[in-house]
Design a protein around this motif. Structure first.
Motif, short mmCIF file in Angstrom:
data_model
loop_
_atom_site.label_atom_id
_atom_site.label_comp_id
_atom_site.label_asym_id
_atom_site.label_seq_id
_atom_site.Cartn_x
_atom_site.Cartn_y
_atom_site.Cartn_z
N MET A 1 6.03 -2.59 -6.40
CA MET A 1 6.83 -1.87 -7.54
C MET A 1 6.24 -2.28 -8.96
O MET A 1 6.25 -1.39 -9.79
N TYR A 2 5.97 -3.53 -9.24
CA TYR A 2 5.35 -3.94 -10.40
C TYR A 2 3.91 -3.64 -10.81
O TYR A 2 3.34 -3.30 -11.74
N VAL B 1 0.71 -1.42 0.12
CA VAL B 1 -0.10 -0.15 0.05
C VAL B 1 0.85 1.21 -0.10
O VAL B 1 0.50 2.20 -0.78
N LEU B 2 1.75 1.30 0.84
CA LEU B 2 2.77 2.40 0.78
C LEU B 2 3.51 2.60 -0.67
O LEU B 2 3.54 3.69 -0.97
N MET B 3 3.77 1.54 -1.23
CA MET B 3 4.37 1.68 -2.69
C MET B 3 3.24 2.49 -3.74
O MET B 3 3.74 3.43 -4.27
N GLY B 4 2.07 2.17 -3.44
CA GLY B 4 1.05 2.83 -4.07
C GLY B 4 0.63 4.13 -3.70
O GLY B 4 0.45 4.96 -4.60
N ILE B 5 0.94 4.45 -2.43
CA ILE B 5 0.75 5.73 -2.02
C ILE B 5 1.91 6.83 -2.48
O ILE B 5 1.72 7.99 -3.03
N ASP B 6 2.93 6.18 -2.56
CA ASP B 6 4.38 6.86 -2.94
C ASP B 6 4.22 7.24 -4.35
O ASP B 6 4.44 8.17 -5.04
N LYS B 7 3.44 6.15 -5.36
CA LYS B 7 3.70 6.51 -6.59
C LYS B 7 2.48 7.64 -7.01
O LYS B 7 2.60 8.53 -7.89
#
Length: 88
Positions: free
Chosen positions: A55-56, A18-24
């Motif tokens: 990431m992907y 979820v954090l990766m999505g927020i950063d995107k």
């Protein structure tokens, strides 16, 4: 592995994803970003699969060699460590 550890690991991976999505989202909207150190900290302490999937899935940080090589390397080391602990 006991149930509490499995639940903690699953929670950490979902949080990392979820954090990766927020950063995107923040990257696309030019907002204050989440530190790369945070993602590596999460990966080292058990959230590596969540970071890698994020990431992907979100197509985020896939051009960064540090991430495309580093995160799979962390996953590989964690798998080796898991089997080493299970055998001994």
């Amino acid at each position: 592995m006991n149930k509490i550890a499995m639940i903690a690991l699953l929670t950490l991976n979902v949080f990392s994803f979820v954090l990766m999505g927020i950063d995107k989202y923040k990257a696309l909207h030019k907002l204050w970003r989440i530190s790369e150190k945070t993602f590596f900290f999460l990966a080292l302490f058990g959230g590596s699969i969540g970071v890698w999937l994020g990431m992907y899935f979100f197509r985020h940080k896939t051009r960064h060699k540090l991430f495309t090589i580093g995160i799979p390397l962390i996953i590989f080391c964690q798998i080796l460590l898991f089997f080493y602990i299970k055998v001994w």
